[in-house]
Design a protein around this motif. Structure first.
Motif, PDB file in Angstrom:
ATOM      1  N   GLU A 229       1.019  -1.194  -0.114  1.00  0.00           N
ATOM      2  CA  GLU A 229       0.002  -0.054  -0.232  1.00  0.00           C
ATOM      3  C   GLU A 229       0.813   1.533  -0.126  1.00  0.00           C
ATOM      4  N   VAL A 231       1.274   5.826  -1.183  1.00  0.00           N
ATOM      5  CA  VAL A 231       1.214   7.420  -1.224  1.00  0.00           C
ATOM      6  C   VAL A 231       2.071   7.483  -2.462  1.00  0.00           C
ATOM      7  N   LYS A 233       2.867  11.161  -4.288  1.00  0.00           N
ATOM      8  CA  LYS A 233       2.914  12.003  -4.883  1.00  0.00           C
ATOM      9  C   LYS A 233       3.391  12.706  -5.771  1.00  0.00           C
ATOM     10  N   SER A 238      -1.924  14.010  -4.941  1.00  0.00           N
ATOM     11  CA  SER A 238      -1.749  12.937  -4.107  1.00  0.00           C
ATOM     12  C   SER A 238      -2.324  11.825  -3.992  1.00  0.00           C
ATOM     13  N   MET A 240      -3.444   7.617  -3.583  1.00  0.00           N
ATOM     14  CA  MET A 240      -2.433   5.979  -2.434  1.00  0.00           C
ATOM     15  C   MET A 240      -3.492   4.906  -3.389  1.00  0.00           C
ATOM     16  N   THR A 270       6.241   6.644  -0.586  1.00  0.00           N
ATOM     17  CA  THR A 270       5.682   6.630   0.351  1.00  0.00           C
ATOM     18  C   THR A 270       5.477   4.761   0.420  1.00  0.00           C
ATOM     19  N   LEU A 272       3.456   2.887   3.021  1.00  0.00           N
ATOM     20  CA  LEU A 272       2.312   2.626   3.781  1.00  0.00           C
ATOM     21  C   LEU A 272       2.119   1.146   4.806  1.00  0.00           C
TER      22      LEU A 272
END
Ligand code: BTN
Length: 273
Positions: A229, A231, A233, A238, A240, A270, A272
């Motif tokens: 999972e 994210v 940008k 952004s 997810m 990033t 998650l």
């Protein structure tokens, strides 16, 4: 890989250009230009490439005043501890395949960390070299396009080798690491650089021969992004979702909670969970 108990301790912390030149097996690194201090090795390599310098030429620096990373970030470049280098490449590939250059370089670097140092190193899409969940290095590929063709590419590699955690500024203390931190040993930058250049030579051939599946399969083996999972940008939004796969050009396929799939060309990712 030698450590500080090897002979010549005084020279240990310096690059040995003689050893590097003797250790180079292929055409990447056949010419190495070493500078004590530059703004950015990528800038020097770009200048040289624009003047026609042959592919495989490597620009290596002890320190950079304005080392740069992706997305306009700066790259920490203190002297005597890390590797900052850029290589001039002229692959005859289509513009849609340019991301494969970074894919190729990240495969080469991660193989060195895995094979040479037995580290559990992996690639976070698109260009982060990761160990223990922290960034140990990064790749910045910059290209020159003329008449809708790739003129040349400069692939810059920054690798944290012997930097200690106290030397990281607060902003990156928790997210950055180095080979010394991970292995508990002070390592020879010379030996690591030789290994990187030889691996690059090997994987660059795979790219030039456009053995696309071989590259993508290797990247899939070495990545820590797919199935997570994330994210992302991008410049404007952004997003997810699930990092589902990379496509044939090395772009990330993101599955959004709605089930819609988006192809992500670039962005800051990033993980998650
Ligand atoms: C990133 O992760 O954002 C990419 C970092 C790339 C850093 C290297 S250091 C050598 C070369 N010269 C630069 O100015 N940048 C790259």
């Amino acid at each position: 890989m030698p450590n500080v108990s090897d002979p010549e301790p005084l020279n240990f912390f310096k690059f040995s250009l003689d050893k590097i030149r003797a250790g180079i097996k292929g055409s990447i690194g056949r010419e190495i230009l070493f500078y004590e201090k530059v703004d950015s090795t990528n800038s020097i390599a770009e200048l040289l490439a624009a003047r026609g310098k042959t592919e495989g030429t490597v620009v290596l620096a002890e320190t950079q005043r304005k080392g740069r990373g992706r997305l306009g970030r700066s790259w920490l470049s203190p002297p005597f501890v890390n590797i900052y280098m850029s290589v001039i490449l002229r692959p005859q590939i289509q513009l849609k395949d340019i991301t494969l250059i970074t894919i190729m370089a990240s495969i080469a670097c991660i193989n060195v960390l895995r094979k040479g140092l037995a580290l559990d190193a992996s690639i976070k899409w698109p260009n982060d070299l990761i160990v223990s969940g922290k960034k140990i290095g990064g790749i910045l590929t910059e290209v020159h396009i003329a008449e809708k063709r790739l003129g040349y590419a400069v692939t810059g590699i920054g690798l944290n080798v012997n930097i200690d955690s106290v030397e990281f500024p607060n902003e990156i203390k928790d997210i950055a690491t180095s080979l010394k931190i991970e292995t508990g040993r002070t390592l020879s930058r010379t030996e690591i650089l030789i290994d990187i250049l030889n691996e690059l030579d090997n994987w660059y051939k795979t790219l030039k021969d456009m053995k696309r599946k071989e590259l993508l399969n290797e990247w899939e083996l070495l990545n820590c992004t797919l199935g997570r999972e994330v994210v992302i940008k991008t410049g404007k939004e952004s997003l997810m979702g699930l990092a589902e796969s990379i496509n044939d050009e090395g772009m990330l396929v993101l599955k959004l909670p709605s089930g819609e799939r988006r192809i992500i060309y670039s962005g800051d990712l990033t993980i998650l969970r």
